[in-house]
Design a protein around this motif. Structure first.
Motif, short mmCIF file in Angstrom:
data_model
loop_
_atom_site.label_atom_id
_atom_site.label_comp_id
_atom_site.label_asym_id
_atom_site.label_seq_id
_atom_site.Cartn_x
_atom_site.Cartn_y
_atom_site.Cartn_z
N LEU A 176 0.83 -1.20 0.00
CA LEU A 176 0.00 0.00 0.00
C LEU A 176 0.87 1.26 0.00
CD1 LEU A 176 -2.90 -1.03 2.41
CD2 LEU A 176 -2.88 -1.02 -0.09
N GLN A 177 1.96 1.24 0.74
CA GLN A 177 2.90 2.37 0.70
C GLN A 177 3.45 2.56 -0.71
OE1 GLN A 177 4.85 4.38 3.49
NE2 GLN A 177 2.71 4.29 4.12
N GLU A 178 3.82 1.46 -1.33
CA GLU A 178 4.36 1.52 -2.69
C GLU A 178 3.36 2.14 -3.66
OE1 GLU A 178 5.72 -1.65 -6.17
OE2 GLU A 178 5.75 -2.29 -4.08
N LYS A 179 2.07 1.90 -3.41
CA LYS A 179 1.02 2.42 -4.28
C LYS A 179 0.56 3.83 -3.86
CE LYS A 179 0.72 -0.89 -7.24
NZ LYS A 179 0.93 -0.63 -8.69
N GLY A 180 1.28 4.43 -2.93
CA GLY A 180 0.97 5.80 -2.55
C GLY A 180 -0.16 5.96 -1.56
N VAL A 181 -0.53 4.87 -0.89
CA VAL A 181 -1.60 4.94 0.12
C VAL A 181 -0.95 5.33 1.44
CG1 VAL A 181 -3.56 3.74 1.13
CG2 VAL A 181 -2.79 3.11 -1.16
N THR A 182 -0.73 6.61 1.60
CA THR A 182 -0.01 7.12 2.76
C THR A 182 -0.91 7.89 3.71
OG1 THR A 182 0.63 9.03 1.43
CG2 THR A 182 2.19 7.22 1.55
N GLN A 183 -2.23 7.77 3.50
CA GLN A 183 -3.20 8.50 4.33
C GLN A 183 -3.83 7.62 5.40
OE1 GLN A 183 -3.54 7.41 1.27
NE2 GLN A 183 -5.64 7.13 0.62
N LEU A 184 -3.29 6.43 5.62
CA LEU A 184 -3.90 5.49 6.55
C LEU A 184 -3.21 5.52 7.91
CD1 LEU A 184 -4.34 2.31 4.30
CD2 LEU A 184 -5.86 4.29 4.53
N LEU A 185 -4.02 5.30 8.96
CA LEU A 185 -3.52 4.94 10.28
C LEU A 185 -3.87 3.47 10.48
CD1 LEU A 185 -4.66 8.01 12.43
CD2 LEU A 185 -2.52 7.71 11.15
N TYR A 186 -2.89 2.68 10.86
CA TYR A 186 -3.08 1.23 10.92
C TYR A 186 -3.40 0.78 12.35
CZ TYR A 186 -1.25 0.89 6.17
OH TYR A 186 -1.07 1.02 4.81
N ALA A 187 -4.41 -0.08 12.46
CA ALA A 187 -4.87 -0.56 13.77
C ALA A 187 -4.64 -2.06 13.90
CB ALA A 187 -6.35 -0.24 13.96
N TYR A 188 -4.13 -2.45 15.04
CA TYR A 188 -3.87 -3.85 15.41
C TYR A 188 -4.91 -4.21 16.46
CZ TYR A 188 -1.12 -7.60 17.80
OH TYR A 188 -0.67 -8.76 18.39
N SER A 189 -5.77 -5.21 16.17
CA SER A 189 -6.87 -5.47 17.10
C SER A 189 -7.11 -6.96 17.33
CB SER A 189 -8.16 -4.80 16.60
OG SER A 189 -8.49 -5.22 15.29
N PRO A 190 -6.43 -7.53 18.32
CA PRO A 190 -6.72 -8.90 18.75
C PRO A 190 -8.10 -9.00 19.40
CG PRO A 190 -4.60 -8.11 19.61
CD PRO A 190 -5.34 -6.93 19.08
N GLY A 191 -8.47 -10.22 19.73
CA GLY A 191 -9.65 -10.44 20.55
C GLY A 191 -9.25 -10.39 22.02
#
Length: 364
Positions: A216-231
């Protein structure tokens, strides 16, 4: 300025399509994404945002209406956070697994941003090996198959590229990309998705995250905040972080917990939020309850006597309840007019600790 709180509780805030490298891509974010992250870190000073999945696109007894929301019908305000799922967009191209058009989701994310609110995307992506849905766990080699060298790698890179194209299409009129929270590969501590605990190794799971992020970075998707969500399965911070993909990827840590009986729910929430508070401080990450709720909300006082007393004790940026399905009876997690918890939800809305859409422009 509905809720700039008189007695503020301040918390310490804590190459090519078929190649993959272990070398980490330097994190890049748009200015708007950085600003949203700063705002998320400030939120616990004011309270916590309320969120609802698929809030403006359908609800109990309606589907597709404009400017409608079950939450808004009850309290007169939209949620501060709205989430949407992009599952099956990689197959359908124009709609999701919940039969919502991608054009409609794009429109709602733009409107939510203009209101000062935030949006989040999950991705219940289909099983690329069996061509069934993400809940198909009949094959324990699927994650390995999408990694470099696997027989589904090229297919999956194509799916990521479709995702990237869509993400980059969500813009303001001047072309500014709207920042959103992206929460893929969620609930991995269970084994009900093809990327779950018993379906891949720790190394494979981390590699799946790394490949997703890098592409996604390579494709220029730099507007995201990434969330890690276990149960709720992790018992301590070590277990919580067992498959954590890295501080350079993750911006927000979360947990998905639903109520089936009150005692277990309260215990699981307290345990998980304690763990997340430790991790949040140690890794300087925003924390949220990324999915929760009580199906059909049979407890008329659930909002103010169960949910609020737990969450208000922790530095949580938002709490999001799941969808109000229009195609499944009694599968809903937010109140609607006439629902038994409607009046209590209004009290929840009036609490100085809860933040909704109208509050968001007051938080700078």
């Amino acid at each position: 300025m509905r809720k700039l709180i008189s007695a503020i509780i301040v918390f310490s805030l804590f190459g090519s399509s078929c190649q993959f490298s272990e070398e980490k891509v330097k994190p890049v974010k748009t200015l708007e994404a950085e600003q949203m992250l700063v705002k998320l870190k400030k939120i616990p000073v004011y309270g916590f945002m309320f969120g609802h999945h698929d809030d403006p696109v359908y609800g109990i007894g309606w589907d597709g209406d404009e400017e409608r929301s079950d939450v808004k019908s009850v309290c007169g305000d939209y949620p501060a956070v709205m989430s949407f799922d992009l599952g099956r967009m990689e197959i359908n191209g124009d709609k999701t697994l919940d039969n919502v058009s991608l054009d409609r989701i794009r429109k709602e994310v733009i409107e939510q941003y203009n209101r000062g609110g935030m949006s989040s995307f999950s991705w219940h992506v289909d099983n690329p090996s069996t061509r069934k849905d993400s809940w198909d766990v009949s094959d324990s080699t699927v994650v390995k198959s999408v990694l470099p060298g696997g027989n589904n790698h090229a297919k999956f890179i194509g799916w990521l590229d479709k995702l990237a194209e869509y993400m980059n299409s969500i813009t303001l009129e001047d072309g500014t990309k709207i920042p959103v929270i992206f929460r893929p590969w969620h609930e991995h501590t269970g084994s009900w998705f093809w990327w779950g605990q018993n379906l891949c190794s720790t190394e494979e799971y981390k590699a799946l995250w790394r490949m997703t992020y890098d592409r996604l970075q390579e494709k220029g998707v730099t507007q995201l905040l990434y969330a890690y969500s276990p149960g709720s399965e992790p018992k301590d911070s070590t277990a919580y972080l067992e498959r954590y993909p890295g501080d350079d990827i993750i911006d927000l840590i979360g947990v998905d917990i639903y109520q089936f009986d009150k005692d277990n729910y309260v215990n699981d929430m307290e345990k998980s939020l304690d763990i997340m508070t430790q991790v949040s401080k140690a890794h300087d990450k925003v924390m949220a309850v990324t999915e929760t709720g009580y199906e059909a909300i049979p407890d008329s006082l659930w909002w103010t006597e169960t949910l609020l007393p737990i969450v208000e004790k922790y530095p949580v940026s938002y709490v999001l309840v799941w969808r109000n399905a229009r195609e499944r009876e009694n599968h809903y997690y937010a109140p609607y007019p006439g629902q038994v918890s409607e009046k209590d939800f209004v009290k929840f809305y009036d609490s100085p600790r809860t933040l909704f859409s109208k509050d968001m422009n007051n938080i700078k």
